[in-house]
Structure formats: structure tokens, C-alpha cells
Design an enzyme around this catalytic site. Structure first.
Site, PDB file in Angstrom:
ATOM      1  N   ARG A 219       3.972   4.263  15.909  1.00  0.00           N
ATOM      2  CA  ARG A 219       2.844   5.143  15.626  1.00  0.00           C
ATOM      3  C   ARG A 219       1.511   4.416  15.798  1.00  0.00           C
ATOM      4  NH1 ARG A 219      -0.281   2.737  11.917  1.00  0.00           N
ATOM      5  NH2 ARG A 219      -0.328   3.504   9.789  1.00  0.00           N
TER       6      ARG A 219
ATOM      7  N   LYS B 283       3.956   6.783   2.959  1.00  0.00           N
ATOM      8  CA  LYS B 283       4.542   5.539   3.459  1.00  0.00           C
ATOM      9  C   LYS B 283       4.257   4.435   2.460  1.00  0.00           C
ATOM     10  CE  LYS B 283       2.793   3.049   7.069  1.00  0.00           C
ATOM     11  NZ  LYS B 283       2.552   2.647   8.464  1.00  0.00           N
TER      12      LYS B 283
ATOM     13  N   GLY C 264      -7.673  -6.113  11.994  1.00  0.00           N
ATOM     14  CA  GLY C 264      -8.547  -6.106  10.812  1.00  0.00           C
ATOM     15  C   GLY C 264      -8.306  -4.830  10.034  1.00  0.00           C
ATOM     16  N   ASP C 265      -7.502  -4.910   8.980  1.00  0.00           N
ATOM     17  CA  ASP C 265      -7.095  -3.669   8.303  1.00  0.00           C
ATOM     18  C   ASP C 265      -7.001  -3.840   6.795  1.00  0.00           C
ATOM     19  OD1 ASP C 265      -4.889  -5.284   8.219  1.00  0.00           O
ATOM     20  OD2 ASP C 265      -3.479  -3.824   9.020  1.00  0.00           O
TER      21      ASP C 265
ATOM     22  N   GLU D 110       0.827  -1.210   0.000  1.00  0.00           N
ATOM     23  CA  GLU D 110       0.000   0.000   0.000  1.00  0.00           C
ATOM     24  C   GLU D 110       0.864   1.264   0.000  1.00  0.00           C
ATOM     25  OE1 GLU D 110      -3.573  -1.756   2.816  1.00  0.00           O
ATOM     26  OE2 GLU D 110      -1.686  -1.173   3.731  1.00  0.00           O
TER      27      GLU D 110
ATOM     28  N   LYS E 192     -10.347  -9.127   5.800  1.00  0.00           N
ATOM     29  CA  LYS E 192      -9.505  -9.448   6.969  1.00  0.00           C
ATOM     30  C   LYS E 192     -10.069  -8.718   8.187  1.00  0.00           C
ATOM     31  CE  LYS E 192      -4.555  -8.910   8.193  1.00  0.00           C
ATOM     32  NZ  LYS E 192      -4.133  -7.526   8.458  1.00  0.00           N
TER      33      LYS E 192
ATOM     34  N   VAL F  53      -7.343   1.098  11.412  1.00  0.00           N
ATOM     35  CA  VAL F  53      -6.716   0.525  10.208  1.00  0.00           C
ATOM     36  C   VAL F  53      -5.362   1.177   9.915  1.00  0.00           C
ATOM     37  CG1 VAL F  53      -8.845  -0.269   9.105  1.00  0.00           C
ATOM     38  CG2 VAL F  53      -8.051   2.057   8.683  1.00  0.00           C
TER      39      VAL F  53
HETATM   40  P1  NAD Z   1       2.643 -10.593  13.446  1.00  0.00           P
HETATM   41  O1  NAD Z   1       2.490 -11.547  12.323  1.00  0.00           O
HETATM   42  O2  NAD Z   1       4.010 -10.266  13.937  1.00  0.00           O
HETATM   43  O3  NAD Z   1       1.809 -11.116  14.697  1.00  0.00           O
HETATM   44  C1  NAD Z   1       0.501 -11.601  14.598  1.00  0.00           C
HETATM   45  C2  NAD Z   1       0.262 -12.606  15.713  1.00  0.00           C
HETATM   46  O4  NAD Z   1      -1.112 -12.991  15.687  1.00  0.00           O
HETATM   47  C3  NAD Z   1       1.090 -13.884  15.564  1.00  0.00           C
HETATM   48  O5  NAD Z   1       1.884 -14.096  16.710  1.00  0.00           O
HETATM   49  C4  NAD Z   1       0.026 -14.981  15.374  1.00  0.00           C
HETATM   50  O6  NAD Z   1       0.391 -16.208  15.952  1.00  0.00           O
HETATM   51  C5  NAD Z   1      -1.174 -14.347  16.089  1.00  0.00           C
HETATM   52  N1  NAD Z   1      -2.479 -14.902  15.722  1.00  0.00           N
HETATM   53  C6  NAD Z   1      -2.944 -15.205  14.484  1.00  0.00           C
HETATM   54  N2  NAD Z   1      -4.218 -15.673  14.578  1.00  0.00           N
HETATM   55  C7  NAD Z   1      -4.541 -15.646  15.901  1.00  0.00           C
HETATM   56  C8  NAD Z   1      -5.713 -15.979  16.631  1.00  0.00           C
HETATM   57  N3  NAD Z   1      -6.781 -16.476  16.028  1.00  0.00           N
HETATM   58  N4  NAD Z   1      -5.716 -15.801  17.987  1.00  0.00           N
HETATM   59  C9  NAD Z   1      -4.611 -15.307  18.633  1.00  0.00           C
HETATM   60  N5  NAD Z   1      -3.472 -14.975  17.984  1.00  0.00           N
HETATM   61  C10 NAD Z   1      -3.441 -15.148  16.633  1.00  0.00           C
HETATM   62  O7  NAD Z   1       1.873  -9.253  13.005  1.00  0.00           O
HETATM   63  P2  NAD Z   1       1.972  -7.769  13.628  1.00  0.00           P
HETATM   64  O8  NAD Z   1       3.004  -6.981  12.944  1.00  0.00           O
HETATM   65  O9  NAD Z   1       1.991  -7.851  15.113  1.00  0.00           O
HETATM   66  O10 NAD Z   1       0.583  -7.194  13.137  1.00  0.00           O
HETATM   67  C11 NAD Z   1      -0.625  -7.720  13.647  1.00  0.00           C
HETATM   68  C12 NAD Z   1      -1.784  -7.218  12.820  1.00  0.00           C
HETATM   69  O11 NAD Z   1      -1.921  -5.813  12.982  1.00  0.00           O
HETATM   70  C13 NAD Z   1      -1.608  -7.461  11.320  1.00  0.00           C
HETATM   71  O12 NAD Z   1      -2.841  -7.925  10.815  1.00  0.00           O
HETATM   72  C14 NAD Z   1      -1.279  -6.101  10.759  1.00  0.00           C
HETATM   73  O13 NAD Z   1      -1.714  -5.958   9.427  1.00  0.00           O
HETATM   74  C15 NAD Z   1      -2.051  -5.217  11.700  1.00  0.00           C
HETATM   75  N6  NAD Z   1      -1.531  -3.848  11.827  1.00  0.00           N
HETATM   76  C16 NAD Z   1      -2.430  -2.851  11.898  1.00  0.00           C
HETATM   77  C17 NAD Z   1      -2.006  -1.547  12.071  1.00  0.00           C
HETATM   78  C18 NAD Z   1      -3.000  -0.433  12.220  1.00  0.00           C
HETATM   79  O14 NAD Z   1      -2.646   0.719  12.146  1.00  0.00           O
HETATM   80  N7  NAD Z   1      -4.254  -0.750  12.458  1.00  0.00           N
HETATM   81  C19 NAD Z   1      -0.625  -1.263  12.130  1.00  0.00           C
HETATM   82  C20 NAD Z   1       0.277  -2.328  12.083  1.00  0.00           C
HETATM   83  C21 NAD Z   1      -0.175  -3.620  11.942  1.00  0.00           C
END
Ligand code: NAD
Length: 353
Positions: free
Chosen positions: A123, A80, A237-238, A67, A242, A304
Site C-alpha cells: 500500500r 492497523k 520521514g514519518d 501506532e 525523524k 507518512v
Molecule cells: P529498512 O530498515 O528495511 O530499510 C531502511 C534502509 O535505509 C536500510 O537498508 C538502511 O541501511 C538504509 N539507510 C539508513 N540510513 C541511510 C542513509 N543515510 N542513506 C542511505 N540509506 C540509508 O526499512 P523499510 O521498511 O524499508 O522502511 C524505510 C522507511 O520508510 C522507514 O523509516 C519506515 O518507517 C518508512 N515507512 C514509511 C511508510 C509511509 O507510508 N510513508 C510506510 C512504510 C515505511
């Protein structure tokens, strides 16, 4: 400079590498950095109308998404580049990686290129904290953290430092992730409890952060798990297709979002009709809309991640990089003596200057 071999200082662009970012963040402290970025994001939300806003531009594939997230306040422009690939972790890659650029609007020159994988975690925690200041129950001391991956400790530390959360209750389907988070948070001042299920993690928590990665409509929380009065900080969920929360939870919640045109497509509310009422977070911060109004209310920050938050984070790091000197100069902009003589600069370089 004449031939282009010795670039002038003016045409150099500060580059903040991952190493530099870690130096900057560790010098100030992770939690104080999250707090400083939260203040900046909040200040920028207060001048929401001065920003160019557009839903981020995604390129989807079976494995994930790449993105671009641009914005400008008329003085600076930022964007970004970020990916989201839930299967990456199992392959030894980060789920989310990012880099970004800050530029001057008046001449279009970049003023900084920066890593943003670490900065995104900072952030995102900062934005969660800022939202929770307005939405979480006053005096909340316990937070459940569902999903203990890369974002987890940043979230936990942010809530501890900025909101006074004292206990974090961890749950992840992968016990190794929970062990890692518990280890990293051992000296944080938080009481850390590793839990055996999501149900156990949310027991007694006034704040529930969901931060899992799975490229599908998952149900991390079902309706019966969410009691009255909690604040849901739903981060994972973003992306289209998803989500993390059962639709019935959304129906019982007051929902707060960053930028509706983006969240309607990417957030938990993609499960709801397009006219389902939501409140824009900036209006709450500006005093134009209420945040939490009662003890029994379920508040949901359907996070998100929006471009202005990255812009605010880049502005903060730009200041810190210049202040601390933790950057290197990149020869990124062609700088012929005569701005029209780009060709001459190239050919003179072939002649050795
Ligand atoms: P990551 O892959 O490092 O960690 C995700 C964790 O979720 C893993 O440890 C995995 O085992 C666990 N997991 C998966 N399904 C699960 C379930 N059903 N129950 C419990 N745990 C479960 O990812 P991350 O970098 O920590 O990012 C996490 C999420 O946040 C991603 O989906 C990412 O896209 C999202 N995110 C959103 C924002 C935002 O601004 N909203 C910013 C960064 C990341």
C-alpha cells in the site's frame, strides 16, 4: 451451536496469515496488486469526506514507535497496528511490522483479521504511485531509490508497472541492502544501477524516492542535490524527530500531504512553521487543487502513511481472500445461542458441551 465448542460459521473471522497474503499476492502478481490497491486508494481519496479521520495514535519509546491507525467510511471500520523501530534491522527484526482488522459498522463484527507487514509495503508503493501520477514529470523514466531496505523493491516495481519508469538507481549506506535489491529486481524489466553515493543515484533521475530508516533528523538529500523539475517521493520521514530532507529543499518545493494534522507532526514539514502552505493530495485527485503545473517545479510528496490507505488495502485483500479462499477461519467471536447467555456458554463448555 450450544456449548461454544463448535463455533458457528457466522461467528468465524477470516484470518489472512503471512502465508495466505503471499499466496494472494503471488497469484495476482506483485505489480498488478500494487496497481489494484493504488486504484482503490485513489477511489477512496475521491470520497475523502466520507471517512472518519484522525491522526494516528502513537506510543513512543527510545527504540521506536507503536501506532494505531483507525478509520471508517460508515459501512466498514478498519485499523492497523504498526511499529517503526529503525534499530530492528541490525538485530534481525523488521523495521516495520503490522496487522489489521476490518469490521462491519452495522453490528461491529470483524470481517477479517490480516497480516499487514507485506500489505503495508504494497500500500505504501501504491500510495507513492498514485501521488506520482499527479505530481511527477510526465514521461519520467528514471527513479533514484535512496534506502534499499524492505520497502525498496515494492516501490521500484510499482513505479515501473504503473508509471513506466525504466531505470532505478539504487543507493544505500549498506552495500548488502543494495545487492539484495539489485538481485530481487534483476528480472523485473527495470534497468537497475547500483550507485556509489546518493549524488550518483540521483544524477538524471526525474523521480527521487527516499526510503531510509533512522530515528533522527537525517539529511539524506541536501539542497544542492535537488535540481529543478524533479518529483520527490519522501517516505522515510514519518515520525516526530525523524526526517530525511534538508529544510532548504522544502522551501523550494510545492508540498503535497495526506492528512495535514498528522503530517505536520510526523512528516518532513515538522521542520517548517505550522502555517507553511501545503496541498492535501485528495484535493489534487478531486480536481480541486493543481498537481504539477510546470516543468521546473519541484513537487514533494511528504508521505507518512494514512489510515484510509490501509483501509483501502484491507478492502482489496478482503475481496481477494474471499475470492481465492486463501484464509483460515478464526474462532474469535463468542457466539452463545442466547446472546445474553455468555456465562452459560462458558459453564456448559466446562461440562463438555
Ligand atoms: P529498512 O530498515 O528495511 O530499510 C531502511 C534502509 O535505509 C536500510 O537498508 C538502511 O541501511 C538504509 N539507510 C539508513 N540510513 C541511510 C542513509 N543515510 N542513506 C542511505 N540509506 C540509508 O526499512 P523499510 O521498511 O524499508 O522502511 C524505510 C522507511 O520508510 C522507514 O523509516 C519506515 O518507517 C518508512 N515507512 C514509511 C511508510 C509511509 O507510508 N510513508 C510506510 C512504510 C515505511
Amino acid at each position: 451451536m450450544s456449548g461454544g465448542l463448535a463455533p458457528s460459521k457466522l461467528a468465524m473471522v477470516p484470518f489472512v496469515s503471512v502465508d495466505d497474503m503471499m499466496r494472494i499476492v503471488n497469484a495476482a502478481g506483485v505489480a498488478p496488486t500494487i496497481a489494484a490497491i493504488a486504484d482503490r486508494i485513489e477511489a477512496d481519496f475521491l470520497r475523502w469526506e466520507s471517512f472518519d479521520k484522525v491522526a494516528r495514535i502513537p506510543s513512543h519509546s527510545e527504540e521506536g514507535v507503536i501506532e494505531l491507525m483507525p478509520t471508517s467510511d460508515g459501512e466498514f471500520y478498519g485499523f492497523k497496528y504498526v511499529n517503526g523501530h529503525p534499530a530492528n534491522m541490525a538485530r534481525g527484526f523488521q523495521t516495520v511490522t503490522a496487522f489489521g482488522v476490518l469490521a462491519r459498522v452495522d453490528n461491529g463484527y470483524p470481517v477479517m483479521l490480516s497480516e499487514m507487514t507485506v500489505l503495508t509495503a504494497l500500500r505504501t508503493a501504491a500510495t507513492s504511485v498514485m501521488a506520482a501520477r499527479h505530481l511527477a514529470p510526465k514521461g519520467a523514466r528514471g527513479m533514484a531509490m535512496i534506502g534499499n531496505g524492505a520497502q525498496c523493491e515494492f516501490q521500484a516495481l510499482g513505479f515501473h508497472h504503473c508509471l513506466g519508469v525504466e531505470e532505478v538507481r539504487l543507493w544505500d549506506i549498506d552495500p548488502a541492502a543494495t545487492r539484495k535489491a539489485a538481485r530481487n529486481l534483476a528480472d523485473s524489466g527495470l534497468r537497475v544501477t547500483a550507485c556509489a553515493s546518493a549524488e550518483e543515484a540521483i544524477a538524471g533521475a526525474q523521480i527521487i524516492t527516499t526510503c531510509t530508516a533512522d530515528k533522527r533528523q537525517a539529511t539524506i538529500l541536501t539542497d544542492n542535490m535537488v535540481g529543478a523539475g524533479v518529483h520527490l517521493n519522501a517516505i522515510g520521514g514519518d515520525c516526530p524527530g525523524k526526517t530525511e530532507l534538508h529544510r532548504d529543499i522544502l522551501m523550494r518545493s510545492d508540498i503535497f500531504v495526506e492528512y495535514p494534522p498528522q503530517t505536520r507532526v510526523e512528516g518532513e514539514i515538522q521542520q517548517l512553521p505550522p502555517d507553511h502552505p501545503v496541498t492535501e493530495l485528495w484535493r489534487v485527485i478531486a480536481g480541486q487543487a493543481p498537481g504539477r503545473q510546470s516543468d521546473g517545479q519541484i513537487t514533494l510528496f511528504d508521505s507518512v502513511g494514512f489510515a484510509t490507505e490501509d483501509f483501502s488495502a484491507l478492502r482489496h485483500i478482503h475481496g481477494e481472500a474471499l475470492r481465492t479462499g486463501h484464509y483460515v477461519d478464526l474462532d474469535m467471536l463468542a457466539d452463545p445461542d442466547d446472546p445474553r447467555d455468555l456465562f452459560g456458554m462458558v459453564t456448559r463448555a466446562a461440562d463438555g458441551g
